[in-house]
Design an enzyme around this catalytic site. Structure first.
Site, mmCIF file in Angstrom:
data_model
loop_
_atom_site.group_PDB
_atom_site.id
_atom_site.type_symbol
_atom_site.label_atom_id
_atom_site.label_comp_id
_atom_site.label_asym_id
_atom_site.label_seq_id
_atom_site.Cartn_x
_atom_site.Cartn_y
_atom_site.Cartn_z
ATOM 1 N N GLU A 75 -20.768 1.772 33.685
ATOM 2 C CA GLU A 75 -19.749 1.287 32.782
ATOM 3 C C GLU A 75 -19.117 1.142 32.380
ATOM 4 O O GLU A 75 -18.573 1.275 32.028
ATOM 5 C CB GLU A 75 -19.782 -0.382 33.699
ATOM 6 C CG GLU A 75 -18.389 -1.553 33.288
ATOM 7 C CD GLU A 75 -18.736 -3.115 33.541
ATOM 8 O OE1 GLU A 75 -20.168 -3.068 33.442
ATOM 9 O OE2 GLU A 75 -17.994 -4.067 33.442
ATOM 10 N N ASP A 95 -23.884 -0.687 36.285
ATOM 11 C CA ASP A 95 -23.545 -1.678 35.569
ATOM 12 C C ASP A 95 -24.645 -2.518 34.679
ATOM 13 O O ASP A 95 -25.714 -2.896 34.985
ATOM 14 C CB ASP A 95 -22.857 -3.150 36.314
ATOM 15 C CG ASP A 95 -22.369 -4.176 35.853
ATOM 16 O OD1 ASP A 95 -22.529 -4.112 34.229
ATOM 17 O OD2 ASP A 95 -21.370 -4.817 36.625
ATOM 18 N N ILE A 97 -25.140 -4.670 32.022
ATOM 19 C CA ILE A 97 -24.657 -6.469 32.475
ATOM 20 C C ILE A 97 -23.430 -7.204 33.364
ATOM 21 O O ILE A 97 -22.508 -6.366 32.725
ATOM 22 C CB ILE A 97 -24.882 -6.775 30.703
ATOM 23 C CG1 ILE A 97 -25.305 -6.671 30.087
ATOM 24 C CG2 ILE A 97 -24.124 -8.197 30.656
ATOM 25 C CD1 ILE A 97 -25.302 -6.923 28.361
ATOM 26 N N ASP A 98 -24.427 -7.147 34.159
ATOM 27 C CA ASP A 98 -23.551 -7.832 35.022
ATOM 28 C C ASP A 98 -23.007 -9.147 34.918
ATOM 29 O O ASP A 98 -24.383 -9.975 35.664
ATOM 30 C CB ASP A 98 -23.175 -7.717 36.625
ATOM 31 C CG ASP A 98 -22.507 -8.523 37.584
ATOM 32 O OD1 ASP A 98 -21.382 -7.372 37.264
ATOM 33 O OD2 ASP A 98 -21.963 -8.877 38.326
ATOM 34 N N THR A 100 -21.070 -10.480 32.674
ATOM 35 C CA THR A 100 -20.883 -10.043 30.887
ATOM 36 C C THR A 100 -20.149 -11.421 29.918
ATOM 37 O O THR A 100 -20.719 -11.661 28.804
ATOM 38 C CB THR A 100 -19.662 -9.132 30.255
ATOM 39 O OG1 THR A 100 -20.643 -8.157 30.722
ATOM 40 C CG2 THR A 100 -19.606 -8.687 28.701
ATOM 41 N N ASP A 225 -20.214 -2.586 40.131
ATOM 42 C CA ASP A 225 -20.336 -4.426 41.045
ATOM 43 C C ASP A 225 -20.709 -4.040 41.992
ATOM 44 O O ASP A 225 -21.387 -5.438 42.120
ATOM 45 C CB ASP A 225 -19.470 -4.604 40.170
ATOM 46 C CG ASP A 225 -18.775 -4.466 39.431
ATOM 47 O OD1 ASP A 225 -18.853 -5.349 38.906
ATOM 48 O OD2 ASP A 225 -17.225 -4.771 39.435
HETATM 49 C C1 IPD Z 1 -17.371 -8.559 36.513
HETATM 50 C C2 IPD Z 1 -18.058 -9.511 37.111
HETATM 51 C C3 IPD Z 1 -17.525 -10.786 37.619
HETATM 52 C C4 IPD Z 1 -16.366 -9.854 38.722
HETATM 53 C C5 IPD Z 1 -15.840 -8.506 37.687
HETATM 54 C C6 IPD Z 1 -17.045 -7.526 37.546
HETATM 55 P P1 IPD Z 1 -18.802 -7.551 34.530
HETATM 56 O O1 IPD Z 1 -18.569 -7.421 35.847
HETATM 57 O O2 IPD Z 1 -19.277 -9.627 38.206
HETATM 58 O O3 IPD Z 1 -17.842 -11.727 37.933
HETATM 59 O O4 IPD Z 1 -14.813 -10.780 39.290
HETATM 60 O O5 IPD Z 1 -14.611 -7.930 39.014
HETATM 61 O O6 IPD Z 1 -16.073 -6.541 36.946
HETATM 62 O O7 IPD Z 1 -17.312 -6.636 33.219
HETATM 63 O O8 IPD Z 1 -19.357 -8.575 34.015
HETATM 64 O O9 IPD Z 1 -20.018 -6.150 34.532
#
Ligand code: IPD
Length: 254
Positions: A75, A95, A97-98, A100, A225
């Site tokens: 990412e 990813d 940190i999913d 963030t 994601d």
């Molecule tokens: C996000 C989260 C969020 C979702 C976004 C993602 P990130 O990932 O999962 O819940 O709504 O579409 O991009 O930016 O925290 O890695």
């Protein structure tokens, strides 16, 4: 046995992924206790911290040392301008940190997500929930598991009996917000039992894989994601579809 390139069996790659995901989780657990250096990316709600970069670097450097011929899609590397396309080569989709935004607010729904594709097909996925130390894994043809226990999606097909998860994404323009609230309204009018937004698409998808939620939808997900979660859901007996009908270069789901 299928092999990731001609040398490393998939099982070994997956064990390495599990180890590095746990290590990344420890870094995140420690970092959440301290002040964070937060920046924004595509919108004011699209957050990134120095820990996202640090964890992505940790994961990619560990995997690259072990598998120098493999490719990587991460990412934060992609956000920094690295080209993001899938080839037939073994490719790790990461990813770091999913969730963030959750991490920034110390809201305990944060995961490390590592998917692995060979010949453009997802072959395993590892998702580590950093704060309750839950590990979700799946390998193609071998089932999906949470801390070693087999996962099975729910059998519910009736929206009026369903608990549905979604995520807001980072866009806040009027058109996106109208579509988002319109979709929530439609589900409420269809008498869905409930709708939840937990702030981590990968962990939401793991709830679907485990049968705790019946469905998930979101517009604008990136391949990092969904990569690991897609194979976990499929191996738990669920389906993952791209409703836009656009063939995606990464896999049939992304
Ligand atoms: C996000 C989260 C969020 C979702 C976004 C993602 P990130 O990932 O999962 O819940 O709504 O579409 O991009 O930016 O925290 O890695």
């Amino acid at each position: 046995m299928t092999s990731a390139d001609n040398a490393q069996p998939l099982e070994e790659c997956m064990e390495v992924a599990v180890r590095v995901a746990r290590r990344a989780g420890q870094v995140i657990q420690e970092a959440v206790k301290h002040d964070k250096c937060v920046s924004t990316k595509s919108t004011a709600a699209d957050l990134v911290t120095e820990t996202d970069h640090q964890v992505e670097e940790l994961i990619i450097s560990t995997l690259r040392d072990k598998y120098p011929s493999h490719r990587f899609i991460g990412e934060e590397s992609s956000a920094a301008g690295e080209k993001c396309f899938l080839t037939d080569s073994p490719t790790w989709i990461i990813d770091p940190i999913d969730g963030t935004c959750n991490f920034v607010h110390s809201f305990p729904m944060v995961a490390v997500s590592i998917g692995f594709a060979v010949k453009k097909e997802l072959v395993f996925g590892v998702i580590y929930h950093c704060f309750d130390e839950t590990l979700y894994t799946a390998r193609k043809g071998h089932g999906a598991f949470c801390n070693g226990l087999r996962l099975q999606v729910s059998k519910e097909k009736d929206v009026s009996k369903a608990l549905i998860l979604t995520e807001i994404g980072a866009k806040r323009d009027p058109e996106t917000l109208k579509i988002f609230s319109g979709n929530i309204e439609k589900l409420l009018k269809a008498h869905a039992h409930g709708i939840r937004v937990i702030g981590s698409s990968t962990l939401a998808l793991c709830q679907v894989a485990s049968g705790a939620a019946d469905a998930y939808y979101q517009f604008g997900l990136h391949c990092w994601d969904i990569a690991a979660a897609a194979i976990i859901i499929r191996e738990a007996g669920g389906s993952v579809v791209d409703t836009s009908d656009t063939p995606h270069p990464a896999t049939d789901t992304m």
